[in-house]
Design a protein around this motif. Structure first.
Motif: not given
Length: 302
Positions: A43, A50, A78-79, A82-84, A86-87
């Motif tokens: 994380q 980012r 994946r959880a 994948e959100p990063l 997508a962002e």
């Protein structure tokens, strides 16, 4: 999108790839070896990615995605990632490593049938071709590429891509000065070299070593990313090198017309100066090249 500034002789990079490796996640968020908090270090790595504001064309994760190949570990990975992606508006390229289990990886990361087929793929990143190879060997920790995968790669490379090709694989086709890694090296390297010579492959991204390393294979630069889980304390004698919970990093891969650079980005909290800012870069951009040299390159009188 991050603004690009080009004050030297090279234009801005045409593509940026985020290269991370060896998260070694476990089911239920367990610590690796009851010691390494691998979810926390992953994380922190994602947060650092980012913060770079690098507008990547892809996030490439070069293997050992899960330490024991557990389905829940892949779901948790994946959880997290994948959100990063997508962002940032980019794909994630999952590469199989020796700690991975192909059936679980295929089912829980790729939504494919849970088979032992190699995990390979080809991505067109705006004219830059990215090819993922699978050097894992079911039931073993060393690496290999069989004739079928080499034939597949040869066919993929038959046509050249506008910006060339980058290969992503787990086991690097490089020697290691650490004895344990030579036992677990990639086999059939000569056969791979034969496929790559004369192709448009411009760089090879790899992992496996848990420390950053760089070399040349078949005339192609190879860059090994360190791990997000734990790294190797290479400050010790080679026969005594072991894992440490420090120096985690990832790499920013910048693709230029004539070269590709690999920047190691440490994942660490440290006091940082604030002299160089976006406002400073914009001020430099408003000057002519001669004015920039006068403003920033000239030393004060002695």
């Amino acid at each position: 999108m991050s603004a690009s500034f080009a004050f030297g002789s090279h234009p801005p990079a045409s593509h940026v790839i985020v290269h991370i490796s060896d998260p070694h996640l476990l089911a239920d968020g367990a610590r690796l070896a009851d010691r390494f908090d691998v979810e926390s270090t992953l994380q922190r790595t994602l947060d650092a990615i980012r913060d770079t504001d690098s507008d990547p064309a892809a996030i490439v994760v070069t293997g050992d995605l899960a330490d024991l190949g557990e389905p829940d570990a892949y779901r948790r990975l994946r959880a997290a990632v994948e959100p990063l992606a997508a962002e940032l508006g980019c794909p994630v390229v999952w590469v199989a490593g020796n700690h991975d289990e192909r059936p679980a990886l295929r089912q829980h990361l790729l939504d494919l049938e849970p088979t032992e087929q190699p995990v390979t793929g080809v991505w067109d990143l705006g004219g830059l071709r990215l090819v993922a190879l699978d050097t894992s060997v079911p039931g073993w920790h060393h690496g290999d590429l069989d004739a079928a995968q080499l034939d597949w790669l040869r066919e993929v490379l038959r046509e050249r891509a506008p910006h060339g090709t980058v290969l992503a694989m787990h086991h690097p086709p490089l020697p290691s000065h650490i004895p344990l890694f030579d036992i677990l090296e990639l086999r059939h390297q000569d056969e791979l070299a034969e496929v790559l010579r004369g192709s448009d492959v411009r760089a090879i991204l790899a992992g496996h070593l848990h420390y950053s390393s760089h070399g040349v294979f078949a005339g192609i630069p190879v860059s090994v990313a360190s791990a997000t889980c734990y790294t190797m304390n290479v400050a010790r004698p080679a026969v005594e090198v072991n894992g440490m919970d420090a120096a985690q990093s990832f790499q920013l891969v910048h693709v230029y017309p004539e070269t590709i650079t690999h920047t190691v980005v440490p994942v660490v909290e440290a006091p940082t100066a604030d002299h160089f800012t976006r406002e400073w870069a914009e001020r430099m951009a408003s000057l002519t090249p001669e004015q920039r040299l006068d403003a920033f390159s000239r030393k004060p009188p002695r």
